[in-house]
Scaffold this active site. Structure first.
Site, PDB file in Angstrom:
ATOM      1  N   LEU A 214       0.873  -1.175   0.000  1.00 58.25           N
ATOM      2  CA  LEU A 214       0.000   0.000   0.000  1.00 58.25           C
ATOM      3  C   LEU A 214       0.910   1.224   0.000  1.00 58.25           C
ATOM      4  O   LEU A 214       1.990   1.200   0.595  1.00 58.25           O
ATOM      5  CB  LEU A 214      -0.904   0.031   1.238  1.00 58.25           C
ATOM      6  N   ASP A 215       0.473   2.295  -0.654  1.00 53.89           N
ATOM      7  CA  ASP A 215       1.251   3.522  -0.637  1.00 53.89           C
ATOM      8  C   ASP A 215       1.449   4.010   0.796  1.00 53.89           C
ATOM      9  O   ASP A 215       0.654   3.696   1.695  1.00 53.89           O
ATOM     10  CB  ASP A 215       0.548   4.614  -1.444  1.00 53.89           C
ATOM     11  N   ARG A 216       2.481   4.798   0.989  1.00 55.42           N
ATOM     12  CA  ARG A 216       2.825   5.294   2.320  1.00 55.42           C
ATOM     13  C   ARG A 216       1.625   5.869   3.067  1.00 55.42           C
ATOM     14  O   ARG A 216       1.387   5.562   4.230  1.00 55.42           O
ATOM     15  CB  ARG A 216       3.927   6.359   2.196  1.00 55.42           C
TER      16      ARG A 216
ATOM     17  N   THR B  17      -1.595   5.560   2.314  1.00 55.37           N
ATOM     18  CA  THR B  17      -2.833   4.785   2.195  1.00 55.37           C
ATOM     19  C   THR B  17      -2.908   3.835   3.378  1.00 55.37           C
ATOM     20  O   THR B  17      -1.959   3.093   3.652  1.00 55.37           O
ATOM     21  CB  THR B  17      -2.877   3.992   0.883  1.00 55.37           C
TER      22      THR B  17
ATOM     23  N   ARG C 192      -5.501   6.323  -7.520  1.00 57.10           N
ATOM     24  CA  ARG C 192      -5.209   7.759  -7.491  1.00 57.10           C
ATOM     25  C   ARG C 192      -5.169   8.321  -8.912  1.00 57.10           C
ATOM     26  O   ARG C 192      -5.682   9.412  -9.175  1.00 57.10           O
ATOM     27  CB  ARG C 192      -3.886   7.992  -6.761  1.00 57.10           C
TER      28      ARG C 192
END
Length: 345
Positions: free
Chosen positions: A148-150, A152, A251
């Site tokens: 997962l993105d930082r 998120t 996104r």
């Protein structure tokens, strides 16, 4: 895709797999880096050049195009002789057994070290909390099956041994894992639901961003289904179900539709959402920040347990900043619910 088999007794055993139909015509370095996304394509290219990748028993060049039922024998790229240092970082553990665990990742936590970020990662926390983790993806990514993105938050599954890791990776690759995200976006979305399908690639202008593009070259297909949960004045609360797993996919797709996720500094440019964004007349002394990271949360994850084969479903509650923003919208930006027809037929 046939499940990779393993042979050999050394620390970096060889893997064997058979190319499935949808990978026909792909370059071998592209294929391997897609199957094992925790290793870069450059790392696989180096492995190919060292003669450690065989197709149908013969060494190949980086440019080799694959055909259906080609048999690939290879070793994963060598990792640096470094290990992530264990860190006593609290984890919100939703589920834990001897084979895997499921984490509710907080925002502002990088999944694994990179680009100078070597402390405060999920990888370091996992090393502290668990005695056994898979290492098929390398020591820097021990146990980590997907990312997962930082900024998120939400559900993330971790593997405790290599066999479990490979079973889970296969489910992600075959798209049998169900993923559901929740987001708050700018603007009032026109349709109740829609299916978005594009091609994406790294942006020409900013290598940290992805962009929608025509097919061809390095473009990869990306598909997302969305469903509006509630509309507000100037905002929409939406459920997102990615059908593919591209970098920054949700996104990028929301930005492409003209409804970027709020407080997404990379794709929207605004670093936070304040009360004054909802109520412009708010006095400066009464203003407050509602959320200062992209309002994107991995709400639900469903997959088959690699050992018991039971379908498992996990949900992570909305984090405090997301819930606060949503509650504030419900208080100050509510509007009569008009339900335009879904674009889908």
């Amino acid at each position: 895709m046939n499940e990779p088999s393993i042979f050999g007794l050394d620390d970096n055993p060889a893997l064997v797999l058979t190319v499935e139909a949808r990978a026909h015509g792909w370059r071998i370095d592209h294929y391997l880096s897609r199957l094992y996304p925790n290793f870069s394509r450059v790392a696989f290219q180096r492995t190919i050049e060292e003669g450690k990748v065989l197709v149908n028993g013969l060494p190949v060049k980086i440019s080799r195009r694959l055909r259906v039922n080609d048999v690939i024998e290879f070793s994963l790229p060598a990792e640096p002789d470094q290990r992530v240092q264990p860190e006593d970082i609290p984890l919100d553990i939703l589920y834990d057994d001897e084979y895997l665990c499921v984490i509710n990742k907080t925002a502002n936590m990088i999944v694994h070290p990179g680009r100078g970020n070597y402390r405060g990662t999920l990888a370091g926390a996992l090393q502290f909390h668990f005695d056994s983790l898979s290492d098929v993806a390398g020591q820097y990514r021990a146990g980590i099956v997907h990312r997962l993105d930082r900024d998120t938050s939400g559900v993330l599954v971790v593997a405790k041994d290599n066999t479990v890791h490979q079973h889970l990776s296969r489910q992600f690759e075959e798209r049998s894992v169900e993923k559901e995200y929740h987001a708050i976006v700018w603007g009032e979305m026109q349709f109740d639901a829609d299916y978005v399908e594009t091609y994406v690639r790294v942006s020409f202008r900013n290598r940290e961003r992805m962009m929608v593009c025509p097919p061809g070259d390095n473009a990869r297909q990306a598909a997302t289904f969305y469903e509006v949960q509630q509309r507000f004045r100037g905002f929409t609360y939406v459920k997102l179900q990615p059908q593919t797993g591209r970098t920054h996919q949700l996104r990028v797709h929301m930005h492409h539709l003209g409804h970027p996720i709020i407080a997404d500094r990379l794709y929207e440019g605004k670093t936070c959402v304040k009360l004054s964004d909802l109520l412009p007349e708010t006095p400066e002394e009464a203003d407050e920040t509602l959320i200062d990271r992209q309002a994107l949360h991995a709400r639900r994850l469903a997959f088959n347990h690699p050992v018991t084969k039971k379908r498992m479903v996990f949900e992570a509650p909305l984090p405090a900043d997301f819930q606060k923003t949503l509650d504030t919208l419900k208080t100050h930006a509510i509007k009569p619910q008009k339900s335009p027809s879904s674009k889908l037929r």
